[in-house]
Design a protein around this motif. Structure first.
Motif, PDB file in Angstrom:
ATOM      1  N   TYR A  94     -13.096   3.490  -6.216  1.00  0.00           N
ATOM      2  CA  TYR A  94     -11.872   3.816  -6.941  1.00  0.00           C
ATOM      3  C   TYR A  94     -11.009   4.812  -6.147  1.00  0.00           C
ATOM      4  CZ  TYR A  94      -8.557   5.837 -10.020  1.00  0.00           C
ATOM      5  OH  TYR A  94      -7.370   6.289 -10.519  1.00  0.00           O
ATOM      6  N   LEU A  95     -11.657   5.839  -5.623  1.00  0.00           N
ATOM      7  CA  LEU A  95     -10.907   6.862  -4.867  1.00  0.00           C
ATOM      8  C   LEU A  95     -10.226   6.246  -3.643  1.00  0.00           C
ATOM      9  CD1 LEU A  95     -13.365   9.889  -5.013  1.00  0.00           C
ATOM     10  CD2 LEU A  95     -11.307   9.517  -6.361  1.00  0.00           C
ATOM     11  N   VAL A  96     -10.976   5.427  -2.913  1.00  0.00           N
ATOM     12  CA  VAL A  96     -10.403   4.791  -1.717  1.00  0.00           C
ATOM     13  C   VAL A  96      -9.248   3.875  -2.116  1.00  0.00           C
ATOM     14  CG1 VAL A  96     -10.886   3.161   0.165  1.00  0.00           C
ATOM     15  CG2 VAL A  96     -12.520   4.955  -0.357  1.00  0.00           C
ATOM     16  N   SER A  97      -9.436   3.142  -3.200  1.00  0.00           N
ATOM     17  CA  SER A  97      -8.378   2.199  -3.618  1.00  0.00           C
ATOM     18  C   SER A  97      -7.120   2.948  -4.056  1.00  0.00           C
ATOM     19  CB  SER A  97      -8.876   1.294  -4.739  1.00  0.00           C
ATOM     20  OG  SER A  97      -8.921   2.010  -5.958  1.00  0.00           O
ATOM     21  N   ALA A  98      -7.301   4.094  -4.740  1.00  0.00           N
ATOM     22  CA  ALA A  98      -6.132   4.870  -5.184  1.00  0.00           C
ATOM     23  C   ALA A  98      -5.380   5.434  -3.977  1.00  0.00           C
ATOM     24  CB  ALA A  98      -6.580   6.012  -6.097  1.00  0.00           C
ATOM     25  N   PHE A  99      -6.133   5.913  -2.985  1.00  0.00           N
ATOM     26  CA  PHE A  99      -5.515   6.449  -1.764  1.00  0.00           C
ATOM     27  C   PHE A  99      -4.746   5.346  -1.038  1.00  0.00           C
ATOM     28  CE2 PHE A  99      -5.435   7.606   2.690  1.00  0.00           C
ATOM     29  CZ  PHE A  99      -5.110   8.948   2.652  1.00  0.00           C
ATOM     30  N   LEU A 100      -5.408   4.193  -0.930  1.00  0.00           N
ATOM     31  CA  LEU A 100      -4.788   3.062  -0.220  1.00  0.00           C
ATOM     32  C   LEU A 100      -3.539   2.581  -0.955  1.00  0.00           C
ATOM     33  CD1 LEU A 100      -5.497   1.328   2.284  1.00  0.00           C
ATOM     34  CD2 LEU A 100      -6.412  -0.355   0.716  1.00  0.00           C
ATOM     35  N   HIS A 101      -3.607   2.603  -2.282  1.00  0.00           N
ATOM     36  CA  HIS A 101      -2.449   2.175  -3.086  1.00  0.00           C
ATOM     37  C   HIS A 101      -1.239   3.031  -2.757  1.00  0.00           C
ATOM     38  CE1 HIS A 101       0.107   2.377  -6.726  1.00  0.00           C
ATOM     39  NE2 HIS A 101      -0.121   1.074  -6.761  1.00  0.00           N
ATOM     40  N   ARG A 102      -1.448   4.365  -2.762  1.00  0.00           N
ATOM     41  CA  ARG A 102      -0.324   5.275  -2.518  1.00  0.00           C
ATOM     42  C   ARG A 102       0.169   5.166  -1.071  1.00  0.00           C
ATOM     43  NH1 ARG A 102      -1.821  10.586  -4.844  1.00  0.00           N
ATOM     44  NH2 ARG A 102      -2.983  10.787  -2.934  1.00  0.00           N
ATOM     45  N   ALA A 103      -0.770   5.055  -0.140  1.00  0.00           N
ATOM     46  CA  ALA A 103      -0.368   4.953   1.276  1.00  0.00           C
ATOM     47  C   ALA A 103       0.438   3.679   1.514  1.00  0.00           C
ATOM     48  CB  ALA A 103      -1.608   4.976   2.167  1.00  0.00           C
ATOM     49  N   THR A 104      -0.031   2.562   0.937  1.00  0.00           N
ATOM     50  CA  THR A 104       0.678   1.285   1.103  1.00  0.00           C
ATOM     51  C   THR A 104       2.052   1.360   0.454  1.00  0.00           C
ATOM     52  OG1 THR A 104      -1.471   0.227   0.931  1.00  0.00           O
ATOM     53  CG2 THR A 104       0.439  -1.218   0.823  1.00  0.00           C
ATOM     54  N   LEU A 105       2.094   1.927  -0.752  1.00  0.00           N
ATOM     55  CA  LEU A 105       3.359   2.027  -1.488  1.00  0.00           C
ATOM     56  C   LEU A 105       4.388   2.832  -0.683  1.00  0.00           C
ATOM     57  CD1 LEU A 105       4.735   1.425  -4.249  1.00  0.00           C
ATOM     58  CD2 LEU A 105       3.914   3.638  -5.016  1.00  0.00           C
ATOM     59  N   LEU A 106       3.953   3.980  -0.162  1.00  0.00           N
ATOM     60  CA  LEU A 106       4.878   4.834   0.598  1.00  0.00           C
ATOM     61  C   LEU A 106       5.357   4.149   1.875  1.00  0.00           C
ATOM     62  CD1 LEU A 106       3.019   8.212   0.128  1.00  0.00           C
ATOM     63  CD2 LEU A 106       5.351   7.746  -0.598  1.00  0.00           C
ATOM     64  N   ALA A 107       4.426   3.510   2.577  1.00  0.00           N
ATOM     65  CA  ALA A 107       4.809   2.825   3.822  1.00  0.00           C
ATOM     66  C   ALA A 107       5.779   1.691   3.501  1.00  0.00           C
ATOM     67  CB  ALA A 107       3.565   2.296   4.519  1.00  0.00           C
ATOM     68  N   ALA A 108       5.499   0.946   2.441  1.00  0.00           N
ATOM     69  CA  ALA A 108       6.347  -0.201   2.106  1.00  0.00           C
ATOM     70  C   ALA A 108       7.737   0.249   1.647  1.00  0.00           C
ATOM     71  CB  ALA A 108       5.670  -1.034   1.021  1.00  0.00           C
ATOM     72  N   VAL A 109       7.787   1.291   0.806  1.00  0.00           N
ATOM     73  CA  VAL A 109       9.087   1.784   0.329  1.00  0.00           C
ATOM     74  C   VAL A 109       9.909   2.312   1.500  1.00  0.00           C
ATOM     75  CG1 VAL A 109      10.199   3.617  -1.021  1.00  0.00           C
ATOM     76  CG2 VAL A 109       8.359   2.271  -2.033  1.00  0.00           C
ATOM     77  N   ASN A 110       9.280   3.077   2.389  1.00  0.00           N
ATOM     78  CA  ASN A 110      10.024   3.637   3.527  1.00  0.00           C
ATOM     79  C   ASN A 110      10.429   2.578   4.551  1.00  0.00           C
ATOM     80  OD1 ASN A 110      10.157   6.267   2.619  1.00  0.00           O
ATOM     81  ND2 ASN A 110       8.169   6.796   3.450  1.00  0.00           N
TER      82      ASN A 110
END
Lengths: 423, 236
Positions: B135-151
């Motif tokens: 869960y922790l890894v998935s939450a981190f990956l979710h935020r990292a992917t979201l930020l990279a994609a938005v930027n």
């Protein structure tokens, strides 16, 4: 003190043979064969013209160029002395080129230059970028003379720039540095600096080289260390700054996160210095100011607004972890489509201060927090460009001055947020 | 019916039953109560100590950074992560002591059941840890992917981030189930088929239905970063 751990062995040998030098000029480079010849010529002519009686060293610290940059540094001819109105030198001027240790980047390159300056016992040093097209021999006098003759420790550059050039500088780094440390250094991340040998030794002995300081963060780190360390700081007017075409790999995310991350990191380190500072004061400015034509800059405002709105739509849960509810609500309102787009200065300053406090308390992994700020920066830049579309350079400067005043007036809010993080 | 009959048929068995019941009550039940009481005390002590230690190591700030606090709030748990973890530790210890207490009753079928449960316990705990890390890894990956994609200005950034998170969660659930030995082959087959299908579907959709989009995305990836999109602005 010796700096053998920082410098490569062959350079250490060269420095041992060379002995002492009074002035060191450093040129960090990476694949700059197109421009470095001009930079070396300008630096050599400047040292020949203004410091013929002092032993000088020009050091090129290179990140592994494959286009012959280092060969050019050693082979570039300064040109005919007589036509350049130069006298024969009474003291030697050496040219060295070297690689460096540590992470690839400008910061690591400068670290080697600081170590060279400290090792040869230089009293004054300067560093200039290797992609400059507008550098002239007079830059040497402007960057070094305040140190050599006026007892300054750090000389920041002051350029004539297009009104939309340097938006990270204008919207965050300059106003925030000024509000924090109380000195109006207009180009804290200018790239070309003069500094004393004593400050070079302080830089070389720092332990910050495993951070973003090794990369884009180096310029603001140098300025902040000088301001926070109560060194004598000045600035020198250098005229226009014209670079070579930018490195395509140098993208906004890396620039923004490394520079702003370094500013925030230093805020944590120097909190006892900036807490008590109120308002700001001018620093001594050297050089003759004149008007120059600068290259126009096209800005895609629509794209910036779109990216800000996408940020508001997708990143609001992340923003809530680092910004206050009121700020998030105001950002959501600003992102509403339909009405004329605006991102007020006060909202921007509050967001920066809240983000800085959240960065300090580790509310989010720091790279995530800094990346989450990028859509806000684009929104603020879009609003700034829209507001100043028809403004002259002076009017834009007045607008930046108003932004600085907002940063300074809201500083108690920063302290409040900073202290709240501990409770 | 004479008095001897009452004595042998009714009273004697009743007396033996009462004797056995009293023995049971005095020995096994009392033992169970003692174990249970000790369990309550130990559980509270463990909960208290856990909370103290977690506060000392700034566990709440750590969880906030990882996004665990937000996820707990979203799941309806308003307590601080240190408090929630301390309670979990308390209940876990209480549960273990309850098992010991039931075993102290010395009832054969129950003892067998508890033994089996204890044999399974390490695997269950390992599976829970795997789920938590997943869960922790998935939450981190979710935020990292979201930020990279938005930027990067990628449309449907949230969908991309949620897909990345779901895949990591799916993987951790599969590993956790494998750990406790539930439907080993079925889980493996389902997981392989699901992953393979998603990859194949994405490749087909991207290759055939979205050729233009694929070209645009590749052009964007290969073009100099940021400059073309935002104009000639120099940020530094």
């Amino acid at each position: 003190m010796r700096y053998d751990a920082i410098l490569l062995p062959e350079l250490v040998e060269q420095l041992d043979r060379l002995g002492r030098a009074d002035i060191v000029v450093g040129i960090p480079s990476y694949n700059n064969a197109r421009t470095i010849g001009h930079v070396v010529r300008a630096v050599s002519a400047g040292l020949a013209k203004y410091y013929p009686d002092r032993p000088c060293v020009i050091v090129n610290s290179d990140g592994g160029s494959t286009d012959g940059t280092r060969d050019l540094v050693l082979s570039t001819d300064m040109g005919e002395h007589r036509t350049m109105l130069l006298e024969q030198r009474t003291q030697p001027m050496h040219r060295l080129t070297t690689g460096y240790r540590g992470a690839a980047g400008k910061g690591s390159a400068l670290r080697a230059i600081f170590a060279v300056a400290a090792q040869v016992g230089a009293s004054a040093c300067a560093v200039v970028d290797s992609d400059l097209r507008s550098i002239s021999p007079e830059w040497m006098e402007l960057l070094l003379e305040p140190v050599v003759r006026h007892g300054m420790d750090f000389v920041a550059p002051l350029y004539a720039r297009h009104k939309y050039d340097g938006t990270i500088t204008n919207s965050i780094v300059y106003p925030l540095t000024r509000a924090l440390y109380g000195h109006r250094v207009r180009q804290p991340i200018g790239g070309d600096f003069g500094f004393s040998g004593a400050l070079a030794a302080v830089y070389a002995e720092s332990d910050a080289w495993e951070t973003d300081v090794a990369r884009y963060g180096i310029d603001v780190w140098m300025t902040t260390r000088a301001l926070a360390g109560r060194f004598k700081v000045a600035q020198a007017y250098l005229g226009a700054k014209i670079h070579d075409t930018k490195d395509p790999g140098s993208d906004l995310t890396a620039m923004f996160t490394q520079v702003v991350g370094t500013v925030f990191e230093l805020m944590g380190l120097h909190r006892d210095v900036w807490r008590g500072v109120q308002g700001s004061a001018e620093v001594p400015t050297f050089g003759f100011r004149y008007t120059v034509g600068v290259e126009p800059v096209n800005v895609n405002v629509e794209r910036m607004v779109t990216m800000f709105r996408q940020g508001a739509a997708d990143l609001m849960p992340v923003w809530r972890q680092m910004l206050s509810e009121e700020t998030c609500a105001a950002l959501a309102r600003a992102a509403q489509p339909g009405s004329r787009f605006d991102f007020p200065a006060e909202l921007w300053v509050r967001a920066v201060y809240e983000a800085a406090a959240s960065h300090g308390r580790g509310a989010l992994p720091r790279p995530h927090l800094l990346r989450a700020l990028i859509p806000l920066y684009l929104g603020r830049t879009a609003a700034f460009v829209t507001h100043t579309a028809t403004a002259t350079a002076e009017e834009v400067e007045a607008e930046i001055e108003r932004l600085c005043a907002t940063y300074e007036s809201l500083k108690p809010y920063l302290i409040e947020r900073w202290d709240a993080r501990r409770s | 019916m004479d008095a001897t009959f009452w004595q042998t048929a009714i009273l004697e068995p009743l007396r033996r039953f009462v004797d056995q019941a009293l023995t049971f009550l005095l020995n096994n039940l009392l033992a169970m109560l003692v174990v249970l009481s000790a369990g309550v005390l130990v559980a509270y002590a463990v909960g208290f100590l856990t909370r103290l230690v977690l506060r000392a190591v700034r566990f709440d700030a750590f969880c906030e950074r990882l996004g665990v606090t937000t996820a707990l709030r979203a799941a309806g748990i308003a307590r601080a992560p240190s408090v929630a973890t301390a309670r979990l530790a308390r209940w876990l210890v209480a549960f273990v002591f309850l098992m010991f207490a039931l075993a102290a009753l010395n009832v054969t079928p129950m003892t067998d059941m508890i033994s089996r449960l204890f044999l399974l316990l390490p695997q269950v705990i390992a599976a829970l840890v795997i789920l938590l890390i997943g869960y922790l890894v998935s939450a981190f990956l979710h935020r990292a992917t979201l930020l990279a994609a938005v930027n990067a200005g990628v449309p449907r950034a949230r969908l991309m981030a949620s897909t990345a998170q779901a895949l990591v969660l799916l993987f951790s659930v599969a590993v956790a189930l494998e750990q406790v030995g539930i439907g080993r082959n079925i889980v493996l087959a389902t997981f392989s088929i699901a992953f393979g299908s998603v990859g194949l579907a994405a490749a087909l959709a991207f290759g055939y239905a979205s050729r233009d989009l694929a070209r645009t995305v590749l052009e964007r990836q290969l073009a100099p970063a940021d400059r073309t999109d935002l104009g000639e602005i120099s940020h530094l």
